[in-house]
Design a protein around this motif. Structure first.
Motif: not given
Length: 263
Positions: A203-229
């Motif tokens: 889900r995260h990597e597809l977000g990058h491939a679809l255009g989100i070439w960056g990361h969210s600072p909030l862990e409630t977003d799929a493009l958050y920069f780190s894995q969460v529990r």
């Protein structure tokens, strides 16, 4: 191919953009070569055009990186996605079952993003705009200039890379041949994650491939920069950010401009 850049996932470190290559490419183009097109926005794909955020959650567009050719926007739809799949075995065994579970998780991530952008699954990788492969991402090695030693990165769960290329398109009815600037993505997903984390990483990597070439600072977003529990699903902020990206000008998807040689 013009330039290539990549980013790793797992703990999703920041991107390492290789912008020097494209700058050198632009500077070295002879006057008789086609010139790069001016950046222009493309029409929004229908799902994004119709998207309205009822929660007014905002976005993280300020965290998105543009490339020297513009934002990584798809202009031709549906975007074709290839997901590696196992060959039919003589006998179905645990290894085949694990592979199929990996495929099912990735397909679920594709279906989730398909709500917001038109996507199409293809059976042949050479036809794909985005290829998702079941493979161990390579270890990253960096030279520590202070100590003179090499630093080895921890094992990564995924790595996503893109490349630019030229493709010909024929405009009807004039039958004019255009050289278009396009791009393609390759995603390597580890086969050793749990099914839940495979889904989250896809889900995260597809977000990058679809255009989100960056990361969210909030862990409630799929493009958050780190894995969460408890990995989040695609959020309104993810889609708000995606929509803003697709409203931006880019050189991708536009034909090169033919330049006459100086007399």
């Amino acid at each position: 191919m013009l330039i290539q850049s990549s980013t790793a996932a797992g703990l999703y470190p920041k991107f390492n953009q290789l912008t020097e290559a494209s700058s050198a490419m632009v500077a070295s183009m002879p006057v008789t070569s086609p010139a790069l097109p001016a950046p222009k926005p493309h029409p929004l794909p229908t799902p994004l055009d119709q998207w309205q955020d009822p929660t007014a959650s905002g976005d993280y567009f300020s965290e998105i990186n543009a490339t020297p050719l513009g934002y990584l926007i798809w202009s031709q739809f549906p975007v074709k996605v290839y997901v590696e799949h196992p060959q039919p075995p003589a006998v179905v065994d645990a290894k085949h079952d694990r592979f199929q579970q990996w495929v099912d998780a990735v397909l679920k991530a594709v279906a989730e993003w398909g709500v917001y952008l038109p996507l199409e699954l293809v059976d042949q990788q050479e036809l794909a705009d985005i290829s998702i492969l079941r493979s161990h991402p390579p270890l990253k090695v960096d030279l520590n200039r202070e100590t003179g030693t090499f630093d080895w990165s921890r094992a990564r769960s995924a790595v996503t890379s893109y490349e630019f290329y030229l493709a010909q398109s024929i405009r009807a009815p004039e039958q004019i041949v255009d050289n278009l600037l396009l791009h393609k993505f390759t995603i390597l997903l580890s086969p050793q994650q749990s099914i839940d984390y495979t889904l989250a990483t896809a889900r995260h990597e597809l977000g990058h491939a679809l255009g989100i070439w960056g990361h969210s600072p909030l862990e409630t977003d799929a493009l958050y920069f780190s894995q969460v529990r408890n990995p989040p699903k695609i959020s309104a902020r993810d889609i708000n950010t995606l929509k803003r990206i697709y409203e931006q000008p880019t050189r991708l998807g536009w034909p090169l401009v033919k330049v006459k040689a100086k007399s």
